[in-house]
Write a protein that holds these residues in place. Structure first.
Motif, PDB file in Angstrom:
ATOM      1  N   ASN A 280      25.567  10.395   4.360  1.00  0.00           N
ATOM      2  CA  ASN A 280      25.972   9.156   3.693  1.00  0.00           C
ATOM      3  C   ASN A 280      24.809   8.168   3.762  1.00  0.00           C
ATOM      4  OD1 ASN A 280      27.530   7.214   2.463  1.00  0.00           O
ATOM      5  ND2 ASN A 280      28.556   6.588   4.360  1.00  0.00           N
ATOM      6  N   TRP A 281      23.804   8.426   2.907  1.00  0.00           N
ATOM      7  CA  TRP A 281      22.535   7.718   3.060  1.00  0.00           C
ATOM      8  C   TRP A 281      22.303   6.661   1.990  1.00  0.00           C
ATOM      9  CZ3 TRP A 281      20.545   8.895  -1.580  1.00  0.00           C
ATOM     10  CH2 TRP A 281      20.809  10.174  -2.128  1.00  0.00           C
ATOM     11  N   THR A 282      21.402   5.721   2.336  1.00  0.00           N
ATOM     12  CA  THR A 282      20.917   4.722   1.378  1.00  0.00           C
ATOM     13  C   THR A 282      19.399   4.660   1.522  1.00  0.00           C
ATOM     14  OG1 THR A 282      22.947   3.421   1.577  1.00  0.00           O
ATOM     15  CG2 THR A 282      21.000   2.297   0.698  1.00  0.00           C
ATOM     16  N   VAL A 283      18.691   4.874   0.426  1.00  0.00           N
ATOM     17  CA  VAL A 283      17.228   4.859   0.445  1.00  0.00           C
ATOM     18  C   VAL A 283      16.746   3.776  -0.514  1.00  0.00           C
ATOM     19  CG1 VAL A 283      15.138   6.200  -0.022  1.00  0.00           C
ATOM     20  CG2 VAL A 283      17.141   7.327   0.987  1.00  0.00           C
ATOM     21  N   VAL A 284      15.816   2.940  -0.017  1.00  0.00           N
ATOM     22  CA  VAL A 284      15.231   1.899  -0.865  1.00  0.00           C
ATOM     23  C   VAL A 284      13.818   2.330  -1.259  1.00  0.00           C
ATOM     24  CG1 VAL A 284      14.510  -0.515  -1.015  1.00  0.00           C
ATOM     25  CG2 VAL A 284      16.608   0.098   0.226  1.00  0.00           C
ATOM     26  N   VAL A 285      13.554   2.305  -2.568  1.00  0.00           N
ATOM     27  CA  VAL A 285      12.285   2.762  -3.117  1.00  0.00           C
ATOM     28  C   VAL A 285      11.677   1.632  -3.940  1.00  0.00           C
ATOM     29  CG1 VAL A 285      11.190   4.455  -4.634  1.00  0.00           C
ATOM     30  CG2 VAL A 285      13.166   5.128  -3.248  1.00  0.00           C
ATOM     31  N   ALA A 286      10.396   1.352  -3.725  1.00  0.00           N
ATOM     32  CA  ALA A 286       9.705   0.316  -4.506  1.00  0.00           C
ATOM     33  C   ALA A 286       8.687   0.959  -5.433  1.00  0.00           C
ATOM     34  CB  ALA A 286       9.014  -0.678  -3.574  1.00  0.00           C
ATOM     35  N   LEU A 287       8.669   0.504  -6.667  1.00  0.00           N
ATOM     36  CA  LEU A 287       7.702   0.984  -7.650  1.00  0.00           C
ATOM     37  C   LEU A 287       6.542   0.011  -7.746  1.00  0.00           C
ATOM     38  CD1 LEU A 287      10.051   2.001 -10.589  1.00  0.00           C
ATOM     39  CD2 LEU A 287       9.042   3.499  -8.869  1.00  0.00           C
ATOM     40  N   THR A 288       5.457   0.462  -8.360  1.00  0.00           N
ATOM     41  CA  THR A 288       4.338  -0.412  -8.669  1.00  0.00           C
ATOM     42  C   THR A 288       4.369  -0.734 -10.165  1.00  0.00           C
ATOM     43  OG1 THR A 288       2.997   0.542  -6.904  1.00  0.00           O
ATOM     44  CG2 THR A 288       1.830  -0.616  -8.656  1.00  0.00           C
ATOM     45  N   ALA A 289       4.423  -2.034 -10.498  1.00  0.00           N
ATOM     46  CA  ALA A 289       4.415  -2.433 -11.915  1.00  0.00           C
ATOM     47  C   ALA A 289       3.118  -1.938 -12.555  1.00  0.00           C
ATOM     48  CB  ALA A 289       4.503  -3.953 -12.010  1.00  0.00           C
TER      49      ALA A 289
ATOM     50  N   THR B  87       9.749   8.615 -13.541  1.00  0.00           N
ATOM     51  CA  THR B  87       9.091   7.316 -13.661  1.00  0.00           C
ATOM     52  C   THR B  87       8.105   7.345 -14.820  1.00  0.00           C
ATOM     53  OG1 THR B  87       9.232   7.031 -11.264  1.00  0.00           O
ATOM     54  CG2 THR B  87       7.693   5.592 -12.447  1.00  0.00           C
ATOM     55  N   MET B  88       8.200   6.354 -15.707  1.00  0.00           N
ATOM     56  CA  MET B  88       7.220   6.188 -16.774  1.00  0.00           C
ATOM     57  C   MET B  88       6.001   5.477 -16.191  1.00  0.00           C
ATOM     58  SD  MET B  88       8.935   7.638 -19.096  1.00  0.00           S
ATOM     59  CE  MET B  88       7.682   7.456 -20.406  1.00  0.00           C
ATOM     60  N   MET B  89       4.807   6.025 -16.444  1.00  0.00           N
ATOM     61  CA  MET B  89       3.597   5.440 -15.858  1.00  0.00           C
ATOM     62  C   MET B  89       3.231   4.102 -16.510  1.00  0.00           C
ATOM     63  SD  MET B  89       1.272   8.854 -15.652  1.00  0.00           S
ATOM     64  CE  MET B  89       1.681  10.222 -14.540  1.00  0.00           C
ATOM     65  N   ASN B  90       3.461   3.965 -17.815  1.00  0.00           N
ATOM     66  CA  ASN B  90       3.144   2.724 -18.539  1.00  0.00           C
ATOM     67  C   ASN B  90       1.700   2.270 -18.317  1.00  0.00           C
ATOM     68  OD1 ASN B  90       5.736   2.566 -19.622  1.00  0.00           O
ATOM     69  ND2 ASN B  90       6.517   1.456 -17.846  1.00  0.00           N
ATOM     70  N   GLY B  91       0.794   3.219 -18.256  1.00  0.00           N
ATOM     71  CA  GLY B  91      -0.624   2.882 -18.122  1.00  0.00           C
ATOM     72  C   GLY B  91      -1.147   2.946 -16.702  1.00  0.00           C
ATOM     73  N   ASN B  92      -0.267   2.996 -15.703  1.00  0.00           N
ATOM     74  CA  ASN B  92      -0.708   3.122 -14.311  1.00  0.00           C
ATOM     75  C   ASN B  92      -0.410   4.543 -13.838  1.00  0.00           C
ATOM     76  OD1 ASN B  92      -1.139   3.083 -11.574  1.00  0.00           O
ATOM     77  ND2 ASN B  92      -0.204   1.072 -11.247  1.00  0.00           N
ATOM     78  N   SER B  93      -1.386   5.427 -13.971  1.00  0.00           N
ATOM     79  CA  SER B  93      -1.149   6.835 -13.646  1.00  0.00           C
ATOM     80  C   SER B  93      -1.290   7.118 -12.161  1.00  0.00           C
ATOM     81  CB  SER B  93      -2.120   7.719 -14.436  1.00  0.00           C
ATOM     82  OG  SER B  93      -3.454   7.410 -14.083  1.00  0.00           O
ATOM     83  N   GLY B  94      -1.889   6.198 -11.414  1.00  0.00           N
ATOM     84  CA  GLY B  94      -2.212   6.498 -10.025  1.00  0.00           C
ATOM     85  C   GLY B  94      -1.127   6.150  -9.021  1.00  0.00           C
ATOM     86  N   ALA B  95      -0.361   5.113  -9.289  1.00  0.00           N
ATOM     87  CA  ALA B  95       0.593   4.637  -8.279  1.00  0.00           C
ATOM     88  C   ALA B  95       1.756   5.616  -8.110  1.00  0.00           C
ATOM     89  CB  ALA B  95       1.118   3.265  -8.675  1.00  0.00           C
ATOM     90  N   ARG B  96       2.292   5.661  -6.902  1.00  0.00           N
ATOM     91  CA  ARG B  96       3.473   6.463  -6.619  1.00  0.00           C
ATOM     92  C   ARG B  96       4.467   5.582  -5.859  1.00  0.00           C
ATOM     93  NH1 ARG B  96       1.513   8.868  -9.998  1.00  0.00           N
ATOM     94  NH2 ARG B  96       0.895  11.055 -10.141  1.00  0.00           N
ATOM     95  N   PRO B  97       5.764   5.883  -5.946  1.00  0.00           N
ATOM     96  CA  PRO B  97       6.763   5.014  -5.319  1.00  0.00           C
ATOM     97  C   PRO B  97       6.587   4.937  -3.800  1.00  0.00           C
ATOM     98  CG  PRO B  97       7.781   6.566  -6.838  1.00  0.00           C
ATOM     99  CD  PRO B  97       6.364   7.006  -6.665  1.00  0.00           C
ATOM    100  N   GLN B  98       6.963   3.804  -3.275  1.00  0.00           N
ATOM    101  CA  GLN B  98       6.914   3.585  -1.832  1.00  0.00           C
ATOM    102  C   GLN B  98       8.343   3.587  -1.302  1.00  0.00           C
ATOM    103  OE1 GLN B  98       5.537  -0.327  -0.849  1.00  0.00           O
ATOM    104  NE2 GLN B  98       6.456  -0.218   1.168  1.00  0.00           N
ATOM    105  N   ILE B  99       8.599   4.444  -0.320  1.00  0.00           N
ATOM    106  CA  ILE B  99       9.925   4.458   0.312  1.00  0.00           C
ATOM    107  C   ILE B  99       9.966   3.382   1.387  1.00  0.00           C
ATOM    108  CG2 ILE B  99      11.540   5.794   1.708  1.00  0.00           C
ATOM    109  CD1 ILE B  99      10.586   8.255   0.195  1.00  0.00           C
ATOM    110  N   ARG B 100      10.853   2.411   1.192  1.00  0.00           N
ATOM    111  CA  ARG B 100      10.870   1.268   2.111  1.00  0.00           C
ATOM    112  C   ARG B 100      11.790   1.497   3.300  1.00  0.00           C
ATOM    113  NH1 ARG B 100      10.252  -4.098  -1.391  1.00  0.00           N
ATOM    114  NH2 ARG B 100       8.077  -3.802  -1.960  1.00  0.00           N
ATOM    115  N   SER B 101      12.899   2.185   3.069  1.00  0.00           N
ATOM    116  CA  SER B 101      13.810   2.387   4.192  1.00  0.00           C
ATOM    117  C   SER B 101      14.756   3.531   3.889  1.00  0.00           C
ATOM    118  CB  SER B 101      14.617   1.112   4.476  1.00  0.00           C
ATOM    119  OG  SER B 101      15.477   0.840   3.401  1.00  0.00           O
TER     120      SER B 101
END
Ligand SMILES: [Zn+2]
Length: 352
Positions: A289-298, A334-348
């Motif tokens: 019963n998990w909750t994961v927070v993920v942050a993207l890079t604009a 995830t759509m890159m929208n011009g930023n091909s390098g960034a990957r999501p960051q798992i916050r918690s």
């Protein structure tokens, strides 16, 4: 030369050894290729800064300083720019743009000469002229000095000191000046530890392309970009305070504020990457019963998710994914929208 890594940087002065460089690149690519592929985080490990590193870019401003600043801004990075005096004089608006973008400015000599062959008075006039150009363009007086090629001696250090500047070399050489690939630059940056400084350069495409992945790696280890302290030469928080919790090893995941439920571990992989988008697969260990927070890079955006129930914060870049009975692996495109390098960051990752 004063350098533990044997490198010293100026891209236009290293062509002669290009063949040797290529061979070295081939020899190291295999060993370094896997870094940055997987991101693992435990609760709150990346939400706060457990330490700071100094990202530095030498030899600017250049014709692509604007492009570099765009990438840095997009990744919320503040860095230190060691500028060459005559470049500042020739492009004062680019130097001003560096300051406007939140960067710190250091002195990297007037024209990138080998300064250890100079006498004291010549050193003095070289550094003074550079400081004047920087101050005139930006209104900021440099407090940091990096000698070209990392070459220094006691006379040069005392001249810099007499002008109110601390000498800063580097702990990690990105090797971007030496033809390093994006993945090699990312791997080299992956060696950074709390308080350390990395050498990179303005004007190199691979360096700009590496920044998203460098930041994903630093974030996953709880390290944030900081300023270089003029008193110690070490990376510290942007307001100048040293980190209160300096880790010598990657964060263990002990949260400062315990979550209401239990803790879990979320590990991300990227099984599919296309030209304009990629899939992220996140596997949770430690509870169902998990909750994961993920942050993207604009400007990256998620357009599809599976095996979980997502919700979004007001920015649209932070996703909270909750288990929906489909197991312990969820995914999203995830759509890159011009930023091909960034990957999501798992916050918690929390359970219960
Ligand atoms: Zn340089």
């Amino acid at each position: 030369m004063i350098s533990s890594t044997g490198g010293s940087g100026h891209p236009s002065r290293s062509r002669a050894s290009r063949l040797t460089v290529r061979l070295a690149v081939l020899a190291t690519t295999v060993a370094l290729g896997a870094v940055g592929v997987a991101v693992s985080a435990t609760p709150s490990s990346a939400a706060a800064c457990n330490g700071y590193v100094g990202l530095t870019f030498d030899d600017g401003p250049t014709g692509s300083t604007g492009a570099l600043l765009n990438v840095l801004r997009a990744n919320n990075v503040r860095a230190t720019m060691f500028n060459v005096g005559q470049n500042v004089q020739g492009n004062p608006s680019a130097a001003r743009a560096q300051v406007d973008a939140g960067m710190w400015i250091g002195n990297h000599s007037w024209n990138h000469a080998h300064m250890t062959s100079m006498g004291q008075s010549q050193m003095q006039s070289d550094l003074s002229q550079t400081n004047s150009a920087i101050q005139s363009a930006t209104g900021v007086r440099p407090q940091l000095f990096r000698p070209p090629y990392g070459e220094t001696n006691s006379t040069l250090q005392s001249v810099a000191s007499s002008l109110g500047m601390r000498q800063v070399i580097w702990d990690v050489d990105s090797q971007d000046w030496n033809g390093a690939s994006v993945s090699q630059i990312v791997s080299n940056a992956g060696r950074l530890q709390n308080g350390q400084v990395i050498l990179m350069h303005d004007g190199i495409q691979n360096t700009r392309d590496a920044i998203g992945q460098i930041m994903a790696n630093l974030n996953s280890r709880g390290l944030c970009p900081g300023m270089i302290s003029p008193s110690t030469g070490r990376a510290v928080a942007p307001d100048g305070t040293p980190p209160t919790n300096p880790p010598t090893t990657p964060p263990t995941g002990t949260p400062t504020t315990p979550p209401a439920g239990g803790t879990c571990t979320a590990t991300a992989t990227y099984p599919n990457v296309w030209g304009d988008r990629y899939n992220t697969s996140v596997t949770v260990q430690g509870g169902s019963n998990w909750t994961v927070v993920v942050a993207l890079t604009a400007p990256q955006k998620v357009n599809t998710t599976w095996n979980g129930t997502p919700s979004w914060d007001s920015s649209g870049y932070v996703m909270t994914m909750r288990s929906n009975g489909s197991g312990n692996t969820f995914g999203f495109t995830t759509m890159m929208n011009g930023n091909s390098g960034a990957r999501p960051q798992i916050r918690s990752c929390t359970t219960g």
